[in-house]
Design a protein around this motif. Structure first.
Motif, short mmCIF file in Angstrom:
data_model
loop_
_atom_site.label_atom_id
_atom_site.label_comp_id
_atom_site.label_asym_id
_atom_site.label_seq_id
_atom_site.Cartn_x
_atom_site.Cartn_y
_atom_site.Cartn_z
N PRO A 1 0.83 -1.21 0.00
CA PRO A 1 0.00 0.00 0.00
C PRO A 1 0.86 1.26 0.00
CG PRO A 1 -0.70 -1.56 1.71
CD PRO A 1 0.63 -2.04 1.20
N ASP A 2 0.32 2.33 -0.53
CA ASP A 2 1.01 3.61 -0.58
C ASP A 2 0.90 4.26 0.79
OD1 ASP A 2 2.29 5.90 -1.30
OD2 ASP A 2 0.61 6.74 -2.44
N ILE A 3 1.86 3.96 1.65
CA ILE A 3 1.82 4.40 3.04
C ILE A 3 3.16 5.02 3.41
CG2 ILE A 3 1.72 3.58 5.46
CD1 ILE A 3 -0.21 1.43 4.52
N ASP A 4 3.13 6.07 4.21
CA ASP A 4 4.35 6.63 4.77
C ASP A 4 4.69 5.84 6.04
OD1 ASP A 4 6.44 8.06 5.79
OD2 ASP A 4 5.37 9.97 5.94
N PHE A 5 5.66 4.92 5.93
CA PHE A 5 5.96 4.06 7.06
C PHE A 5 6.72 4.79 8.18
CE2 PHE A 5 4.84 0.91 3.93
CZ PHE A 5 4.17 -0.04 4.69
N ASP B 1 15.48 -15.23 -2.22
CA ASP B 1 16.40 -14.32 -2.88
C ASP B 1 15.65 -13.19 -3.57
OD1 ASP B 1 19.00 -13.52 -3.80
OD2 ASP B 1 18.42 -14.23 -5.78
N ALA B 2 16.25 -12.01 -3.54
CA ALA B 2 15.74 -10.83 -4.26
C ALA B 2 14.30 -10.50 -3.88
CB ALA B 2 15.87 -11.02 -5.77
N MET B 3 14.00 -10.54 -2.59
CA MET B 3 12.66 -10.13 -2.15
C MET B 3 12.41 -8.68 -2.54
SD MET B 3 12.06 -11.81 1.66
CE MET B 3 10.35 -11.20 1.74
N ASP B 4 11.20 -8.43 -3.05
CA ASP B 4 10.84 -7.05 -3.35
C ASP B 4 9.64 -6.66 -2.49
OD1 ASP B 4 8.51 -8.05 -4.55
OD2 ASP B 4 9.36 -7.97 -6.57
N THR B 5 9.08 -5.50 -2.77
CA THR B 5 8.01 -4.99 -1.91
C THR B 5 6.72 -5.78 -2.01
OG1 THR B 5 7.43 -3.41 -3.65
CG2 THR B 5 8.92 -2.64 -1.92
N LYS C 1 -0.80 2.14 11.40
CA LYS C 1 -1.84 1.45 12.16
C LYS C 1 -3.19 1.53 11.45
CE LYS C 1 0.35 2.23 16.65
NZ LYS C 1 0.24 2.94 17.96
N ALA C 2 -3.51 2.70 10.91
CA ALA C 2 -4.82 2.89 10.30
C ALA C 2 -4.95 2.20 8.96
CB ALA C 2 -5.11 4.39 10.16
N ARG C 3 -3.87 2.18 8.15
CA ARG C 3 -4.00 1.70 6.78
C ARG C 3 -3.29 0.37 6.50
NH1 ARG C 3 -2.34 6.15 2.70
NH2 ARG C 3 -3.14 4.51 1.33
N TYR C 4 -2.23 0.09 7.26
CA TYR C 4 -1.47 -1.13 7.00
C TYR C 4 -1.95 -2.30 7.87
CZ TYR C 4 2.61 -4.03 5.89
OH TYR C 4 3.43 -5.04 5.46
N TYR C 5 -2.32 -2.03 9.10
CA TYR C 5 -2.75 -3.11 10.00
C TYR C 5 -3.91 -3.93 9.43
CZ TYR C 5 0.22 -1.76 14.00
OH TYR C 5 1.29 -1.51 14.84
N PRO C 6 -4.95 -3.30 8.86
CA PRO C 6 -6.04 -4.12 8.29
C PRO C 6 -5.57 -5.03 7.17
CG PRO C 6 -6.76 -1.85 8.61
CD PRO C 6 -5.28 -1.85 8.83
N VAL C 7 -4.63 -4.56 6.35
CA VAL C 7 -4.09 -5.38 5.26
C VAL C 7 -3.35 -6.59 5.84
CG1 VAL C 7 -2.42 -5.43 3.36
CG2 VAL C 7 -3.89 -3.43 3.69
N ILE C 8 -2.54 -6.34 6.86
CA ILE C 8 -1.76 -7.41 7.48
C ILE C 8 -2.66 -8.42 8.18
CG2 ILE C 8 -0.15 -7.86 9.39
CD1 ILE C 8 1.15 -6.98 6.76
N SER D 1 9.98 -6.03 2.51
CA SER D 1 10.78 -4.87 2.13
C SER D 1 9.86 -3.69 1.85
CB SER D 1 11.59 -5.19 0.88
OG SER D 1 12.15 -4.01 0.33
N ILE D 2 10.32 -2.50 2.24
CA ILE D 2 9.61 -1.28 1.85
C ILE D 2 10.55 -0.36 1.08
CG2 ILE D 2 7.84 -1.36 3.64
CD1 ILE D 2 9.53 0.61 5.28
N GLY D 3 11.68 -0.95 0.60
CA GLY D 3 12.67 -0.15 -0.11
C GLY D 3 13.14 -0.78 -1.40
N GLY D 4 12.25 -1.49 -2.08
CA GLY D 4 12.63 -2.13 -3.32
C GLY D 4 13.24 -3.50 -3.10
N VAL D 5 13.96 -4.00 -4.11
CA VAL D 5 14.57 -5.33 -4.02
C VAL D 5 15.69 -5.30 -2.97
CG1 VAL D 5 15.87 -7.09 -5.27
CG2 VAL D 5 14.03 -5.84 -6.43
N ILE D 6 15.70 -6.31 -2.10
CA ILE D 6 16.72 -6.39 -1.06
C ILE D 6 18.01 -6.93 -1.68
CG2 ILE D 6 17.39 -7.49 1.11
CD1 ILE D 6 14.44 -7.51 1.87
N GLU D 7 19.06 -6.11 -1.63
CA GLU D 7 20.33 -6.46 -2.26
C GLU D 7 21.44 -6.74 -1.25
OE1 GLU D 7 21.07 -3.00 -4.60
OE2 GLU D 7 19.83 -3.68 -6.28
N ASP D 8 21.21 -6.39 0.02
CA ASP D 8 22.31 -6.50 0.98
C ASP D 8 22.05 -7.45 2.14
OD1 ASP D 8 20.37 -4.85 2.04
OD2 ASP D 8 21.74 -3.27 2.69
#
Length: 283
Positions: free
Chosen positions: A76-80, A230-234, A87-94, A178-185
């Motif tokens: 979701p388009d959320i400011d984490f 490997d290479a988890m994305d959002t 809590k309001a927008r991500y918790y129901p999805v989870i 991930s909330i920052g794209g593909v995990i590379e590190d």
């Protein structure tokens, strides 16, 4: 007739931080410890382990057998950075994803944590902070709850919701992504529940200043089987069991740890992730 040859599995060799074999009652302060008291009374046993990429396997892991699984779901388009928005927008999805993964009757998301990998921070130390990073990735093998704290969490969640009736069975799952794209590190590795013995688990106290919690740290066991995606994305969501009130016939604890990929130092982006803990009423 020739049988088809199975494709070889792909794994990476990396270090994770186990508990030293001599520690019996570990205590770790994530706040200022009392005068004369060390922040940690135990040391880390760094071990090289083979971590298998589940993308190379014929069978994907399941929550019932392995204690962890992976799902695909849009981020979701959320400011984490905004806890109230999360809590309001991500918790129901989870909550819905947790029900889908477990087959439970109801789900209650009770906390979340945003982490960011800082290459200048010690991956294997609890509470390590960077200049601009509040909570970093953690390369210590642990399970979020112990037998005691897993049972205490039920009362805390039910009381916070004003619910008197206690379920016959419940579990606690962690949903991580991930909330920052593909995990590379620095992805997260999971130790399959079936490979963990109760004798590997050591209850450890975590002091936060305003409260004391209890988790499990792990002693090294060569029989542990480690996996990652490997290479988890959002869109990838890891779901892993942290406690189950049923004591037999189900996966109960899935120790986990961040680890650095061989190319971590040259990664173009740094891992940012969010994890949410959910109490699921099963019956």
């Amino acid at each position: 007739m020739h049988q088809p040859v199975a494709e070889p599995t792909v794994s990476v060799r990396a270090q994770v931080g186990y508990l030293d074999e001599f520690a019996s009652k570990p205590e770790i302060y994530l706040c200022q410890p009392p005068r004369g008291v060390e922040a940690e009374n135990c040391s880390t046993d760094l071990r090289w382990v083979d971590i298998e990429d589940v993308r190379s396997r014929d069978r994907m892991p399941t929550l019932e057998h392995d204690g962890f699984m992976f799902m695909r779901d849009g981020l979701p388009d959320i400011d984490f950075r905004d806890p109230e928005q999360v809590k309001a927008r991500y918790y129901p999805v989870i909550a819905q994803l947790a029900l889908q993964a477990t087959g439970g009757q109801s789900a209650f998301v009770f906390d979340h944590l945003v982490r960011q990998r800082d290459p200048g921070m010690n991956l294997h130390r609890f509470g390590e902070r960077g200049v601009d990073v509040k909570v970093g990735a953690l390369g210590r093998v642990h399970n979020d709850y112990s037998e005691d704290s897993g049972r205490r969490r039920l009362a805390l969640v039910m009381d916070s919701l004003g619910l008197d009736q206690r379920p016959r069975r419940y579990c606690i799952v962690n949903l991580w992504r991930s909330i920052g794209g593909v995990i590379e590190d620095s992805p997260l590795a999971f130790c399959a529940a079936q490979s963990v013995s109760t004798q590997d688990l050591v209850a450890a106290k975590l002091h936060y200043g305003h409260r004391t919690g209890e988790i499990y740290l792990l002693r090294f066991n060569p029989g542990h089987r480690w996996y990652h995606l490997d290479a988890m994305d959002t869109h990838d969501v890891a779901v892993f069991k942290q406690f189950d009130s049923r004591v037999s016939g189900v996966s109960r604890f899935v120790p986990h740890s961040a680890f650095d990929l061989p190319q971590a130092k040259s990664a173009k982006s740094r891992r940012r992730s969010v994890e949410a803990r959910v109490l699921v009423v099963m019956e």
